[in-house]
Write an enzyme that holds these catalytic residues in place. Structure first.
Site, PDB file in Angstrom:
ATOM      1  N   ARG A 122      45.720 -32.139  -1.644  1.00  0.00           N
ATOM      2  CA  ARG A 122      44.783 -31.745  -0.577  1.00  0.00           C
ATOM      3  C   ARG A 122      45.459 -31.876   0.791  1.00  0.00           C
ATOM      4  O   ARG A 122      46.203 -32.835   1.030  1.00  0.00           O
ATOM      5  CB  ARG A 122      43.532 -32.634  -0.608  1.00  0.00           C
ATOM      6  CG  ARG A 122      42.581 -32.279  -1.728  1.00  0.00           C
ATOM      7  CD  ARG A 122      41.428 -33.246  -1.825  1.00  0.00           C
ATOM      8  NE  ARG A 122      41.475 -34.008  -3.062  1.00  0.00           N
ATOM      9  CZ  ARG A 122      40.812 -35.131  -3.291  1.00  0.00           C
ATOM     10  NH1 ARG A 122      40.029 -35.641  -2.370  1.00  0.00           N
ATOM     11  NH2 ARG A 122      40.919 -35.754  -4.439  1.00  0.00           N
TER      12      ARG A 122
ATOM     13  N   ASP B 143      53.037 -35.987  -7.016  1.00  0.00           N
ATOM     14  CA  ASP B 143      53.137 -37.373  -7.455  1.00  0.00           C
ATOM     15  C   ASP B 143      54.126 -38.147  -6.575  1.00  0.00           C
ATOM     16  O   ASP B 143      55.305 -37.799  -6.476  1.00  0.00           O
ATOM     17  CB  ASP B 143      53.620 -37.364  -8.917  1.00  0.00           C
ATOM     18  CG  ASP B 143      53.571 -38.729  -9.549  1.00  0.00           C
ATOM     19  OD1 ASP B 143      52.603 -39.001 -10.273  1.00  0.00           O
ATOM     20  OD2 ASP B 143      54.501 -39.521  -9.305  1.00  0.00           O
TER      21      ASP B 143
ATOM     22  N   HIS C  73      42.794 -46.546   0.909  1.00  0.00           N
ATOM     23  CA  HIS C  73      42.824 -46.338  -0.539  1.00  0.00           C
ATOM     24  C   HIS C  73      43.702 -45.107  -0.755  1.00  0.00           C
ATOM     25  O   HIS C  73      43.324 -43.990  -0.414  1.00  0.00           O
ATOM     26  CB  HIS C  73      41.409 -46.104  -1.087  1.00  0.00           C
ATOM     27  CG  HIS C  73      41.419 -45.850  -2.564  1.00  0.00           C
ATOM     28  ND1 HIS C  73      40.887 -46.739  -3.468  1.00  0.00           N
ATOM     29  CD2 HIS C  73      41.918 -44.826  -3.295  1.00  0.00           C
ATOM     30  CE1 HIS C  73      41.069 -46.273  -4.700  1.00  0.00           C
ATOM     31  NE2 HIS C  73      41.690 -45.104  -4.608  1.00  0.00           N
ATOM     32  N   LEU C  74      44.901 -45.339  -1.305  1.00  0.00           N
ATOM     33  CA  LEU C  74      45.891 -44.264  -1.418  1.00  0.00           C
ATOM     34  C   LEU C  74      46.212 -43.976  -2.876  1.00  0.00           C
ATOM     35  O   LEU C  74      47.030 -44.665  -3.496  1.00  0.00           O
ATOM     36  CB  LEU C  74      47.179 -44.670  -0.677  1.00  0.00           C
ATOM     37  CG  LEU C  74      46.995 -45.215   0.743  1.00  0.00           C
ATOM     38  CD1 LEU C  74      48.312 -45.730   1.297  1.00  0.00           C
ATOM     39  CD2 LEU C  74      46.416 -44.129   1.645  1.00  0.00           C
TER      40      LEU C  74
ATOM     41  N   HIS D  58      35.326 -43.265  -1.709  1.00  0.00           N
ATOM     42  CA  HIS D  58      36.063 -44.472  -2.132  1.00  0.00           C
ATOM     43  C   HIS D  58      35.318 -45.761  -1.773  1.00  0.00           C
ATOM     44  O   HIS D  58      35.929 -46.834  -1.682  1.00  0.00           O
ATOM     45  CB  HIS D  58      37.481 -44.541  -1.503  1.00  0.00           C
ATOM     46  CG  HIS D  58      38.428 -43.496  -1.999  1.00  0.00           C
ATOM     47  ND1 HIS D  58      39.276 -42.811  -1.154  1.00  0.00           N
ATOM     48  CD2 HIS D  58      38.667 -43.018  -3.242  1.00  0.00           C
ATOM     49  CE1 HIS D  58      40.002 -41.957  -1.857  1.00  0.00           C
ATOM     50  NE2 HIS D  58      39.650 -42.053  -3.125  1.00  0.00           N
TER      51      HIS D  58
ATOM     52  N   GLU E 105      37.481 -50.706  -9.297  1.00  0.00           N
ATOM     53  CA  GLU E 105      36.177 -50.062  -9.094  1.00  0.00           C
ATOM     54  C   GLU E 105      35.256 -50.308 -10.290  1.00  0.00           C
ATOM     55  O   GLU E 105      34.051 -50.462 -10.132  1.00  0.00           O
ATOM     56  CB  GLU E 105      36.384 -48.558  -8.871  1.00  0.00           C
ATOM     57  CG  GLU E 105      36.985 -48.281  -7.505  1.00  0.00           C
ATOM     58  CD  GLU E 105      37.691 -46.945  -7.402  1.00  0.00           C
ATOM     59  OE1 GLU E 105      38.758 -46.807  -8.036  1.00  0.00           O
ATOM     60  OE2 GLU E 105      37.188 -46.061  -6.710  1.00  0.00           O
TER      61      GLU E 105
ATOM     62  N   ASN F 113      32.849 -43.318 -15.982  1.00  0.00           N
ATOM     63  CA  ASN F 113      33.278 -42.495 -14.848  1.00  0.00           C
ATOM     64  C   ASN F 113      33.598 -41.121 -15.423  1.00  0.00           C
ATOM     65  O   ASN F 113      34.655 -40.907 -16.007  1.00  0.00           O
ATOM     66  CB  ASN F 113      34.514 -43.136 -14.211  1.00  0.00           C
ATOM     67  CG  ASN F 113      35.008 -42.356 -13.009  1.00  0.00           C
ATOM     68  OD1 ASN F 113      34.501 -41.266 -12.709  1.00  0.00           O
ATOM     69  ND2 ASN F 113      36.004 -42.892 -12.330  1.00  0.00           N
TER      70      ASN F 113
ATOM     71  N   ARG G  51      29.633 -44.170 -12.312  1.00  0.00           N
ATOM     72  CA  ARG G  51      30.145 -43.798 -10.998  1.00  0.00           C
ATOM     73  C   ARG G  51      29.562 -42.431 -10.657  1.00  0.00           C
ATOM     74  O   ARG G  51      29.648 -41.491 -11.451  1.00  0.00           O
ATOM     75  CB  ARG G  51      31.666 -43.696 -11.046  1.00  0.00           C
ATOM     76  CG  ARG G  51      32.205 -43.183  -9.746  1.00  0.00           C
ATOM     77  CD  ARG G  51      33.651 -42.832  -9.832  1.00  0.00           C
ATOM     78  NE  ARG G  51      34.098 -42.392  -8.524  1.00  0.00           N
ATOM     79  CZ  ARG G  51      35.093 -41.546  -8.340  1.00  0.00           C
ATOM     80  NH1 ARG G  51      35.759 -41.066  -9.370  1.00  0.00           N
ATOM     81  NH2 ARG G  51      35.441 -41.181  -7.136  1.00  0.00           N
TER      82      ARG G  51
ATOM     83  N   GLY H  85      43.744 -38.973  -4.397  1.00  0.00           N
ATOM     84  CA  GLY H  85      42.930 -38.779  -3.200  1.00  0.00           C
ATOM     85  C   GLY H  85      43.258 -39.938  -2.265  1.00  0.00           C
ATOM     86  O   GLY H  85      43.541 -41.032  -2.748  1.00  0.00           O
TER      87      GLY H  85
ATOM     88  N   LYS I 183      36.176 -41.551 -18.408  1.00  0.00           N
ATOM     89  CA  LYS I 183      36.835 -42.850 -18.392  1.00  0.00           C
ATOM     90  C   LYS I 183      35.764 -43.897 -18.668  1.00  0.00           C
ATOM     91  O   LYS I 183      34.636 -43.757 -18.165  1.00  0.00           O
ATOM     92  CB  LYS I 183      37.352 -43.066 -16.957  1.00  0.00           C
ATOM     93  CG  LYS I 183      38.691 -43.724 -16.847  1.00  0.00           C
ATOM     94  CD  LYS I 183      39.137 -43.674 -15.399  1.00  0.00           C
ATOM     95  CE  LYS I 183      39.868 -44.937 -15.060  1.00  0.00           C
ATOM     96  NZ  LYS I 183      40.166 -45.073 -13.651  1.00  0.00           N
TER      97      LYS I 183
HETATM   98  P1  AMP Z   1      45.794 -43.205  -8.452  1.00  0.00           P
HETATM   99  O1  AMP Z   1      45.082 -41.903  -8.154  1.00  0.00           O
HETATM  100  O2  AMP Z   1      45.199 -44.382  -7.752  1.00  0.00           O
HETATM  101  O3  AMP Z   1      46.024 -43.432  -9.919  1.00  0.00           O
HETATM  102  O4  AMP Z   1      47.278 -43.052  -7.810  1.00  0.00           O
HETATM  103  C1  AMP Z   1      48.173 -42.062  -8.230  1.00  0.00           C
HETATM  104  C2  AMP Z   1      49.370 -42.040  -7.273  1.00  0.00           C
HETATM  105  O5  AMP Z   1      50.021 -43.336  -7.297  1.00  0.00           O
HETATM  106  C3  AMP Z   1      50.432 -41.012  -7.679  1.00  0.00           C
HETATM  107  O6  AMP Z   1      50.900 -40.327  -6.529  1.00  0.00           O
HETATM  108  C4  AMP Z   1      51.552 -41.890  -8.234  1.00  0.00           C
HETATM  109  O7  AMP Z   1      52.829 -41.322  -8.093  1.00  0.00           O
HETATM  110  C5  AMP Z   1      51.417 -43.128  -7.365  1.00  0.00           C
HETATM  111  N1  AMP Z   1      52.131 -44.246  -7.973  1.00  0.00           N
HETATM  112  C6  AMP Z   1      51.817 -44.935  -9.104  1.00  0.00           C
HETATM  113  N2  AMP Z   1      52.779 -45.850  -9.390  1.00  0.00           N
HETATM  114  C7  AMP Z   1      53.737 -45.727  -8.416  1.00  0.00           C
HETATM  115  C8  AMP Z   1      54.988 -46.376  -8.153  1.00  0.00           C
HETATM  116  N3  AMP Z   1      55.454 -47.348  -8.938  1.00  0.00           N
HETATM  117  N4  AMP Z   1      55.675 -46.012  -7.053  1.00  0.00           N
HETATM  118  C9  AMP Z   1      55.204 -45.035  -6.246  1.00  0.00           C
HETATM  119  N5  AMP Z   1      54.039 -44.368  -6.445  1.00  0.00           N
HETATM  120  C10 AMP Z   1      53.310 -44.715  -7.513  1.00  0.00           C
END
Ligand code: AMP
Length: 407
Positions: free
Chosen positions: A247, A289, A214-215, A186, A391, A9, A97, A218, A16
């Site tokens: 975004r 974050d 998918h949160l 996604h 994925e 990826n 990917r 993005g 990755k």
């Molecule tokens: P990803 O792009 O799927 O890696 O997701 C990243 C998002 O997941 C960031 O906003 C992180 O703050 C959130 N995230 C990861 N672990 C936690 C957690 N334990 N509690 C709340 N949000 C989290």
């Protein structure tokens, strides 16, 4: 192991990878090269649950500076580590990917010169992603020239959307001549979690009607009926739809012209605000974050609470709207870093959706974190399931199938 698929990826400044054994369905070795093109680029390796070498611990991680700092240097380092671990010969194909496959790619494709040219054509629809994906493919082809190379597209899953869902109410010539339509993203994650959910619910996938979200950094949501996408929140680009880390998601398009004139910005300047300075970061003025915002909200920071509320409220609205494309709701599926871990956001979303038959189980919601899969609604409620997405596994299985390694 004799059935390894190397999954790549590749982003503009990161690469990755994961080596997946398609028989045991385990990640044997994975890693991330970061800050490519910068002076302090580095690569991290992570060993799977059953390392090949006795001196490795399960899950062991190590990071080293990456001399050279290029994508080719990252690929060299990966190959070197595979050789050291006695894994190089087990690699039978490489799966990549690719973010945007336009309307051309309705499924995973074996990479040929013609396919490469088509991916290149799609680059104008995803200028930040496709060129980096192509770089990864070309680097891998140089190093693994004899192995089958396969492209798995984020967009292809959504090619089943009906016209009334994928067309914008814009002049039709923009679609015909310039490909302006909703594509969605996604898709690989959605394919993975829907088949897992069908298994968990003990229903044939063909008989299911799910809204999935998918949160991660993005964020998107999709209506999936009988295993196929019928509508989704992302559009021509991954900027449409839900609020995301940086975004904006949906806005009044009139804002673009207004900002250009008020701030004396060109289009690139406005797009930079919408892509990089908005979302959770823009509202909170603190962080993109989710975890950091939750901590700030707990400490009484109003802007952090507001950012998470806007994120959750908008997402709940999208989930409700997506049920229109389904006609019913068998389950809500949540995944991605936020979907899999944030009990705070999940509660904030599900508590707004009681009218759709969803009732949160507070205790189950608190317990479901860190890759745990489970149901977070009470008995008798429409189920909300948290499913840890994979994925890389999906890309590996697709690649193995197309390369004729598995049925
Ligand atoms: P990803 O792009 O799927 O890696 O997701 C990243 C998002 O997941 C960031 O906003 C992180 O703050 C959130 N995230 C990861 N672990 C936690 C957690 N334990 N509690 C709340 N949000 C989290």
């Amino acid at each position: 192991m004799n059935s390894g698929i190397l999954v790549i990826n590749c982003g503009s400044s990161s690469l990755k990878f994961a080596l997946i054994d398609t028989v045991s369905k385990q990640e044997v070795l994975s890693g991330l090269a970061e800050k490519l093109g910068m002076a302090d680029s580095r690569i991290t390796f992570k060993h799977g649950p059953t390392p090949r070498r006795s001196y490795r611990q399960p899950g062991e991680k190590d990071t080293a500076a990456l001399a050279g700092g290029t994508h080719a240097a990252a690929m060299d380092a990966i190959i070197e580590r595979l050789r050291e671990e006695g894994l190089l010969d087990s690699v039978k194909a490489v799966g990549h990917r690719v973010v945007h496959g336009g309307e051309v790619f309705k499924a995973t494709a074996m990479i040929t010169d013609a396919v490469l040219a088509q991916i290149e054509k799609c680059s104008k629809l995803a200028p930040l992603h496709n060129p980096a994906n192509l770089l990864g493919i070309r680097t891998a082809m140089q190093q693994f020239g004899d192995l089958p190379q396969v492209a798995v597209f984020d967009t292809s899953f959504h090619q089943t959307m009906p016209e009334h869902a994928y067309l914008y109410a814009l002049p039709m010539s923009l679609y015909r001549d310039h490909g302006v339509r909703r594509y969605g993203f996604h898709g690989t994650s959605y394919r993975y979690i829907t088949s897992k959910a069908a298994e968990l619910l003990g229903k044939p996938l063909e008989e299911t009607a799910f809204v999935c979200a998918h949160l991660g950094n993005g964020a998107s949501a999709t209506a999936i009926k009988g295993g196929v996408s019928v509508d989704t929140t992302m559009g021509l680009t991954p900027l449409e739809g839900s609020v995301m880390g940086t975004r904006s998601g949906d806005i009044d398009p009139g804002i673009i012209g207004y900002l250009a004139s008020e701030l004396n910005l060109d289009i690139a300047g406005v797009m930079d605000i919408l892509n990089k300075k908005s979302g959770l970061l823009g509202v909170s003025e603190l962080s993109s974050d989710c975890r950091e915002l939750q901590e700030a909200a707990a400490a009484g920071n109003h802007a952090a609470t507001l950012a998470l509320d806007i994120f959750s409220y908008r997402l709940a609205k999208h989930i409700a709207a997506l049920t229109v494309g389904l006609g019913r709701l068998d389950a809500l599926l949540l995944t991605g870093g936020i979907g899999e871990n944030s009990a705070y956001v999940r509660a904030n979303v599900i508590n707004r959706l009681g009218f759709l038959g969803l009732t949160l189980d507070e205790a189950a919601n608190q317990e479901c974190t860190r890759g745990k899969t489970g149901r977070i609604t009470v008995e008798g409620s429409v189920p909300a399931l948290v499913i840890s997405t994979d994925e890389e596994m999906m890309i590996a299985m697709d690649t193995a199938k197309l390369a004729g390694l598995i049925d």
